[in-house]
Scaffold this motif. Structure first.
Motif, PDB file in Angstrom:
ATOM      1  N   GLN A  81     -27.033 -94.722  61.160  1.00  0.00           N
ATOM      2  CA  GLN A  81     -27.100 -96.179  61.105  1.00  0.00           C
ATOM      3  C   GLN A  81     -27.922 -96.681  59.918  1.00  0.00           C
ATOM      4  N   ARG A  82     -28.647 -95.814  59.270  1.00  0.00           N
ATOM      5  CA  ARG A  82     -29.671 -96.221  58.297  1.00  0.00           C
ATOM      6  C   ARG A  82     -29.183 -97.200  57.242  1.00  0.00           C
ATOM      7  N   ARG A  83     -27.989 -97.031  56.727  1.00  0.00           N
ATOM      8  CA  ARG A  83     -27.545 -97.881  55.632  1.00  0.00           C
ATOM      9  C   ARG A  83     -26.401 -98.816  56.028  1.00  0.00           C
ATOM     10  N   LEU A  84     -26.190 -98.988  57.323  1.00  0.00           N
ATOM     11  CA  LEU A  84     -25.094 -99.833  57.791  1.00  0.00           C
ATOM     12  C   LEU A  84     -25.563-101.264  58.056  1.00  0.00           C
ATOM     13  N   SER A  85     -24.662-102.204  57.864  1.00  0.00           N
ATOM     14  CA  SER A  85     -24.955-103.603  58.178  1.00  0.00           C
ATOM     15  C   SER A  85     -24.932-103.782  59.700  1.00  0.00           C
ATOM     16  N   ARG A  86     -25.324-104.957  60.154  1.00  0.00           N
ATOM     17  CA  ARG A  86     -25.326-105.268  61.587  1.00  0.00           C
ATOM     18  C   ARG A  86     -23.933-105.054  62.203  1.00  0.00           C
ATOM     19  N   ASP A  87     -22.910-105.613  61.564  1.00  0.00           N
ATOM     20  CA  ASP A  87     -21.550-105.469  62.097  1.00  0.00           C
ATOM     21  C   ASP A  87     -21.079-104.022  62.059  1.00  0.00           C
ATOM     22  N   GLU A  88     -21.385-103.320  60.972  1.00  0.00           N
ATOM     23  CA  GLU A  88     -21.002-101.908  60.872  1.00  0.00           C
ATOM     24  C   GLU A  88     -21.699-101.078  61.947  1.00  0.00           C
ATOM     25  N   ARG A  89     -22.939-101.396  62.263  1.00  0.00           N
ATOM     26  CA  ARG A  89     -23.664-100.678  63.308  1.00  0.00           C
ATOM     27  C   ARG A  89     -22.996-100.884  64.667  1.00  0.00           C
ATOM     28  N   ARG A  90     -22.643-102.110  64.965  1.00  0.00           N
ATOM     29  CA  ARG A  90     -21.990-102.397  66.254  1.00  0.00           C
ATOM     30  C   ARG A  90     -20.659-101.650  66.369  1.00  0.00           C
ATOM     31  N   ASN A  92     -19.775 -98.954  64.752  1.00  0.00           N
ATOM     32  CA  ASN A  92     -20.086 -97.532  64.754  1.00  0.00           C
ATOM     33  C   ASN A  92     -20.419 -97.033  66.165  1.00  0.00           C
ATOM     34  N   LEU A  93     -21.046 -97.886  66.971  1.00  0.00           N
ATOM     35  CA  LEU A  93     -21.530 -97.478  68.285  1.00  0.00           C
ATOM     36  C   LEU A  93     -20.580 -97.813  69.438  1.00  0.00           C
ATOM     37  N   GLN A  94     -19.458 -98.455  69.143  1.00  0.00           N
ATOM     38  CA  GLN A  94     -18.525 -98.791  70.225  1.00  0.00           C
ATOM     39  C   GLN A  94     -18.075 -97.521  70.939  1.00  0.00           C
ATOM     40  N   GLY A  95     -18.269 -97.503  72.241  1.00  0.00           N
ATOM     41  CA  GLY A  95     -17.855 -96.358  73.045  1.00  0.00           C
ATOM     42  C   GLY A  95     -18.674 -95.102  72.830  1.00  0.00           C
ATOM     43  N   ALA A  96     -19.830 -95.209  72.194  1.00  0.00           N
ATOM     44  CA  ALA A  96     -20.625 -94.016  71.888  1.00  0.00           C
ATOM     45  C   ALA A  96     -21.397 -93.483  73.087  1.00  0.00           C
ATOM     46  N   PHE A  97     -21.731 -94.349  74.052  1.00  0.00           N
ATOM     47  CA  PHE A  97     -22.570 -93.938  75.178  1.00  0.00           C
ATOM     48  C   PHE A  97     -21.828 -94.010  76.500  1.00  0.00           C
ATOM     49  N   VAL A  98     -22.175 -93.095  77.381  1.00  0.00           N
ATOM     50  CA  VAL A  98     -21.664 -93.079  78.753  1.00  0.00           C
ATOM     51  C   VAL A  98     -22.850 -92.803  79.665  1.00  0.00           C
ATOM     52  N   ALA A  99     -22.911 -93.561  80.769  1.00  0.00           N
ATOM     53  CA  ALA A  99     -24.012 -93.389  81.715  1.00  0.00           C
ATOM     54  C   ALA A  99     -23.495 -92.861  83.045  1.00  0.00           C
ATOM     55  N   SER A 100     -24.367 -92.155  83.719  1.00  0.00           N
ATOM     56  CA  SER A 100     -24.080 -91.611  85.035  1.00  0.00           C
ATOM     57  C   SER A 100     -24.188 -92.711  86.084  1.00  0.00           C
ATOM     58  N   GLU A 101     -23.431 -92.569  87.154  1.00  0.00           N
ATOM     59  CA  GLU A 101     -23.522 -93.524  88.261  1.00  0.00           C
ATOM     60  C   GLU A 101     -24.844 -93.391  89.007  1.00  0.00           C
ATOM     61  N   GLY A 118     -30.704-103.912  66.876  1.00  0.00           N
ATOM     62  CA  GLY A 118     -30.508-103.914  68.324  1.00  0.00           C
ATOM     63  C   GLY A 118     -29.157-103.355  68.737  1.00  0.00           C
ATOM     64  N   ALA A 119     -28.345-102.930  67.780  1.00  0.00           N
ATOM     65  CA  ALA A 119     -27.005-102.441  68.096  1.00  0.00           C
ATOM     66  C   ALA A 119     -27.038-101.206  69.000  1.00  0.00           C
ATOM     67  N   THR A 120     -27.949-100.289  68.743  1.00  0.00           N
ATOM     68  CA  THR A 120     -28.040 -99.081  69.565  1.00  0.00           C
ATOM     69  C   THR A 120     -28.442 -99.439  70.985  1.00  0.00           C
ATOM     70  N   CYS A 121     -29.474-100.257  71.120  1.00  0.00           N
ATOM     71  CA  CYS A 121     -29.919-100.670  72.455  1.00  0.00           C
ATOM     72  C   CYS A 121     -28.823-101.443  73.176  1.00  0.00           C
ATOM     73  N   ASP A 122     -28.115-102.318  72.473  1.00  0.00           N
ATOM     74  CA  ASP A 122     -27.028-103.079  73.096  1.00  0.00           C
ATOM     75  C   ASP A 122     -25.938-102.159  73.623  1.00  0.00           C
ATOM     76  N   ALA A 123     -25.528-101.191  72.809  1.00  0.00           N
ATOM     77  CA  ALA A 123     -24.454-100.280  73.215  1.00  0.00           C
ATOM     78  C   ALA A 123     -24.894 -99.401  74.379  1.00  0.00           C
ATOM     79  N   ALA A 124     -26.114 -98.895  74.339  1.00  0.00           N
ATOM     80  CA  ALA A 124     -26.623 -98.054  75.421  1.00  0.00           C
ATOM     81  C   ALA A 124     -26.800 -98.871  76.702  1.00  0.00           C
ATOM     82  N   ALA A 125     -27.329-100.082  76.579  1.00  0.00           N
ATOM     83  CA  ALA A 125     -27.518-100.954  77.747  1.00  0.00           C
ATOM     84  C   ALA A 125     -26.182-101.300  78.378  1.00  0.00           C
TER      85      ALA A 125
END
Length: 148
Positions: A81-90, A92-101, A118-125
């Motif tokens: 994520q280091r050199r990505l813009s806000r939109d590119e970060r979002r 990049n992270l679409q569908g990256a995380f899965v949580a257990s029930e 906040g893109a990483t936190c948003d995607a994980a949340a």
């Protein structure tokens, strides 16, 4: 944080983790589960540790709250994520995380080392909420100026 994250300076974990734990003390009565942002397996293998998990472990001990590195995982490896813009970060992270029930019905504190856009936190949340978490709070050690 750079020394911790990229040079393995693990002694910094204690200081940062204890400060994070102190900041979470007001949430003790809610008994949230502390959940670190997971690394991609390739990054974990090259780094040898997940700094978010190390921080969560120290914070957990500090405030006597449960923590688990097994309820959220990366479904796929993403570009740095280091050199990505806000939109590119979002994107990049679409569908990256899965949580257990196992988070269903739980309050969760998502732990990470640094927040920029906040893109990483948003995607994980979002993944935690899809799995049934009732509330997700992000707690980070450092906040940096957002990328352009």
């Amino acid at each position: 944080m750079i020394r911790l994250k990229y040079r393995g300076a693990l002694p910094f974990v204690r200081e940062f983790g204890e400060r994070l734990g102190d900041a979470l003390a007001p949430y003790r009565n809610e008994t949230p589960l502390l959940v670190p942002v997971p690394l991609a397996p390739s990054r974990l293998a090259s780094r040898g540790f997940n700094q978010a998990w190390e921080l969560a472990r120290v914070a957990s001990r500090r405030v006597h709250l449960p923590a688990s590195a097994h309820v959220l995982h990366r479904e796929r490896t993403t570009a740095s994520q280091r050199r990505l813009s806000r939109d590119e970060r979002r994107r990049n992270l679409q569908g990256a995380f899965v949580a257990s029930e196992r988070v269903s019905g739980r309050r969760v504190v998502l732990i990470d080392d640094v927040m920029t856009t906040g893109a990483t936190c948003d995607a994980a949340a979002a993944a935690l909420k899809r799995a049934g978490a009732t509330h997700v709070l992000a707690a980070v050690v450092l906040r940096t100026p957002p990328a352009p």
